[in-house]
Design a protein around this motif. Sequence first.
Motif, PDB file in Angstrom:
ATOM      1  N   GLU A  60       0.853  -1.181   0.000  1.00  0.00           N
ATOM      2  CA  GLU A  60       0.000   0.000   0.000  1.00  0.00           C
ATOM      3  C   GLU A  60       0.885   1.226   0.000  1.00  0.00           C
ATOM      4  O   GLU A  60       2.069   1.143   0.259  1.00  0.00           O
ATOM      5  N   MET A  81      -8.774   3.897   4.718  1.00  0.00           N
ATOM      6  CA  MET A  81      -8.247   3.171   3.566  1.00  0.00           C
ATOM      7  C   MET A  81      -9.023   3.522   2.305  1.00  0.00           C
ATOM      8  O   MET A  81     -10.238   3.729   2.345  1.00  0.00           O
ATOM      9  N   ASP A 113      -9.405   1.962  -1.664  1.00  0.00           N
ATOM     10  CA  ASP A 113      -9.114   0.812  -2.505  1.00  0.00           C
ATOM     11  C   ASP A 113      -9.455   1.103  -3.956  1.00  0.00           C
ATOM     12  O   ASP A 113     -10.359   1.885  -4.248  1.00  0.00           O
ATOM     13  N   SER A 170      -3.621  -0.316  -2.516  1.00  0.00           N
ATOM     14  CA  SER A 170      -4.467   0.438  -1.596  1.00  0.00           C
ATOM     15  C   SER A 170      -3.710   1.673  -1.128  1.00  0.00           C
ATOM     16  O   SER A 170      -2.475   1.695  -1.099  1.00  0.00           O
ATOM     17  N   CYS A 209      -3.392   4.217   2.158  1.00  0.00           N
ATOM     18  CA  CYS A 209      -3.657   4.287   3.596  1.00  0.00           C
ATOM     19  C   CYS A 209      -3.402   5.716   4.048  1.00  0.00           C
ATOM     20  O   CYS A 209      -2.314   6.256   3.825  1.00  0.00           O
ATOM     21  N   ILE A 233      -4.220  -3.694   8.013  1.00  0.00           N
ATOM     22  CA  ILE A 233      -3.140  -2.736   7.797  1.00  0.00           C
ATOM     23  C   ILE A 233      -1.952  -3.248   8.600  1.00  0.00           C
ATOM     24  O   ILE A 233      -2.015  -3.371   9.811  1.00  0.00           O
TER      25      ILE A 233
END
Length: 139
Positions: free
Chosen positions: A6, A55, A57, A62, A64, A133
């Motif tokens: 991410e 988050m 997507d 992803s 964060c 996460i």
Amino acid sequence: MGAIHEIVFDCDKPAILARFWASLLDGYAVRSYDDVEIAKLAALGFTPETDPTVMVDGPGPSLCFQNVEGRRYDNNRVHFDVDAVDRAAEVERLKQLGATLDRVLPTYTVMKDPEGNQFCLVDRRQDAAAPEIAAQDAA
């Protein structure tokens, strides 16, 4: 070798910044909150609007957005979290390529590239669909 897990943004207001990036990028959306997640947040004194970690997507990695108050010039505000199958071995390989080790924590390792930019190595998820996460705070 690793894969982008991410992209992490340290920010003051995660919900606002997450909505901005979700609107900017094609195919991205803020991860929805179910009743269980809302209850967990409420127990901690938060709402989706005040969630310290939001988050986003989409078709790529992803995003964060995590609350880190104040600007710290020794910590980049955007960094990659990179999956590693064998985190310890990857640390050694990257050190040979010029990276430096900052610190090792139970679920991630903070490193710096040859110019001092931070990134985190995280243990590769067993279930790629799990919305966990691994690196809550790389600060």
